[in-house]
Design a protein around this motif. Structure first.
Motif, PDB file in Angstrom:
ATOM      1  N   PHE A   1     -57.729 -20.661  16.174  1.00  0.00           N
ATOM      2  CA  PHE A   1     -56.594 -22.281  15.452  1.00  0.00           C
ATOM      3  C   PHE A   1     -57.000 -23.470  15.842  1.00  0.00           C
ATOM      4  O   PHE A   1     -57.184 -24.354  15.359  1.00  0.00           O
ATOM      5  CB  PHE A   1     -55.566 -21.827  15.927  1.00  0.00           C
ATOM      6  CG  PHE A   1     -54.814 -22.144  15.371  1.00  0.00           C
ATOM      7  CD1 PHE A   1     -54.082 -22.526  13.758  1.00  0.00           C
ATOM      8  CD2 PHE A   1     -54.075 -23.185  15.222  1.00  0.00           C
ATOM      9  CE1 PHE A   1     -53.161 -23.144  13.140  1.00  0.00           C
ATOM     10  CE2 PHE A   1     -52.918 -24.498  14.795  1.00  0.00           C
ATOM     11  CZ  PHE A   1     -52.708 -24.016  13.766  1.00  0.00           C
TER      12      PHE A   1
ATOM     13  N   LYS B   1     -45.105 -20.920  15.002  1.00  0.00           N
ATOM     14  CA  LYS B   1     -44.142 -22.137  15.500  1.00  0.00           C
ATOM     15  C   LYS B   1     -42.471 -21.529  15.419  1.00  0.00           C
ATOM     16  O   LYS B   1     -41.545 -21.193  15.460  1.00  0.00           O
ATOM     17  CB  LYS B   1     -43.938 -22.964  15.125  1.00  0.00           C
ATOM     18  CG  LYS B   1     -42.967 -24.562  15.767  1.00  0.00           C
ATOM     19  CD  LYS B   1     -43.386 -26.083  14.954  1.00  0.00           C
ATOM     20  CE  LYS B   1     -44.109 -26.367  15.410  1.00  0.00           C
ATOM     21  NZ  LYS B   1     -44.557 -27.912  14.881  1.00  0.00           N
TER      22      LYS B   1
ATOM     23  N   HIS C   1     -42.437 -18.189  17.597  1.00  0.00           N
ATOM     24  CA  HIS C   1     -42.676 -18.576  19.035  1.00  0.00           C
ATOM     25  C   HIS C   1     -40.234 -19.413  19.748  1.00  0.00           C
ATOM     26  O   HIS C   1     -40.112 -18.956  20.270  1.00  0.00           O
ATOM     27  CB  HIS C   1     -43.174 -20.007  19.186  1.00  0.00           C
ATOM     28  CG  HIS C   1     -44.611 -19.260  19.659  1.00  0.00           C
ATOM     29  ND1 HIS C   1     -45.850 -19.905  19.466  1.00  0.00           N
ATOM     30  CD2 HIS C   1     -44.799 -17.962  19.679  1.00  0.00           C
ATOM     31  CE1 HIS C   1     -46.781 -18.995  19.543  1.00  0.00           C
ATOM     32  NE2 HIS C   1     -45.998 -18.169  19.494  1.00  0.00           N
TER      33      HIS C   1
ATOM     34  N   ARG D   1     -39.797 -16.705  21.634  1.00  0.00           N
ATOM     35  CA  ARG D   1     -40.624 -17.153  22.544  1.00  0.00           C
ATOM     36  C   ARG D   1     -39.663 -17.112  23.500  1.00  0.00           C
ATOM     37  O   ARG D   1     -38.731 -18.055  23.407  1.00  0.00           O
ATOM     38  CB  ARG D   1     -41.775 -17.719  22.451  1.00  0.00           C
ATOM     39  CG  ARG D   1     -42.666 -17.488  23.917  1.00  0.00           C
ATOM     40  CD  ARG D   1     -43.955 -18.155  23.272  1.00  0.00           C
ATOM     41  NE  ARG D   1     -43.640 -19.836  23.137  1.00  0.00           N
ATOM     42  CZ  ARG D   1     -44.680 -20.647  22.606  1.00  0.00           C
ATOM     43  NH1 ARG D   1     -46.027 -20.003  23.108  1.00  0.00           N
ATOM     44  NH2 ARG D   1     -44.094 -22.085  22.580  1.00  0.00           N
TER      45      ARG D   1
HETATM   46  C1  ASC Z   1     -51.119 -23.272  19.008  1.00  0.00           C
HETATM   47  C2  ASC Z   1     -50.623 -22.410  20.079  1.00  0.00           C
HETATM   48  C3  ASC Z   1     -49.424 -22.016  19.220  1.00  0.00           C
HETATM   49  C4  ASC Z   1     -49.352 -22.812  17.439  1.00  0.00           C
HETATM   50  C5  ASC Z   1     -48.169 -23.925  17.731  1.00  0.00           C
HETATM   51  C6  ASC Z   1     -49.055 -24.523  16.162  1.00  0.00           C
HETATM   52  O1  ASC Z   1     -52.406 -23.131  19.146  1.00  0.00           O
HETATM   53  O2  ASC Z   1     -51.187 -21.811  21.167  1.00  0.00           O
HETATM   54  O3  ASC Z   1     -48.650 -22.034  19.288  1.00  0.00           O
HETATM   55  O4  ASC Z   1     -50.942 -23.682  17.462  1.00  0.00           O
HETATM   56  O5  ASC Z   1     -48.203 -24.631  17.981  1.00  0.00           O
HETATM   57  O6  ASC Z   1     -47.660 -25.164  15.402  1.00  0.00           O
END
Ligand code: ASC
Length: 123
Positions: free
Chosen positions: A23, A113, A116, A120
């Motif tokens: 990513f 996001k 998470h 998370r």
């Molecule tokens: C990353 C990562 C995440 C996502 C997030 C994108 O590289 O570890 O969890 O991108 O931050 O919003």
């Protein structure tokens, strides 16, 4: 010898580490001064595989790692975020122009996001 749950946690965390790495690589390509479409397509292809890996390792009995217990009591929502992510990698695979890559990339980050934030543990 690690337990089955420990192996599942290790697997899903490792897969997400690889996903986050690619990513980030794609993000770098999309920000570069000159757009390298072949390089972006390669990253999209990899993400389209890697983004499918973690989800089967969140099954019953694999609670723990950085995941909140709510993940296992609200699986419908978790699966909604997973599907949002998988839709974004489909969009990445179909992207042909920089704008389309950027839009799909933003969608992917958004899916990461959202999940998470809800599921998370805060560190
Ligand atoms: C990353 C990562 C995440 C996502 C997030 C994108 O590289 O570890 O969890 O991108 O931050 O919003």
């Amino acid at each position: 010898e690690p337990t089955a749950a420990e192996k599942a946690i290790k697997y899903r965390q490792s897969a997400k580490t690889v996903m986050a790495t690619h990513f980030g690589m794609l993000g770098g390509i999309l920000k570069a001064e000159k757009f390298d479409e072949d390089a972006a397509e390669k990253q999209a292809e990899i993400l389209d595989v890697v983004a499918r890996l973690p989800w089967s390792k969140f099954g019953p009995g694999t609670e723990g790692g950085n995941a909140k217990p709510e993940l296992w009591s609200n699986t419908a929502k978790f699966e909604e975020y997973r599907d949002l992510l998988l839709k974004s990698v489909d969009d990445l695979e179909e992207a042909e122009e920089l704008d389309e890559f950027k839009k799909a990339f933003a969608g992917m980050g958004d899916a990461c996001k959202k999940c998470h934030t809800e599921f998370r543990v805060k560190k």
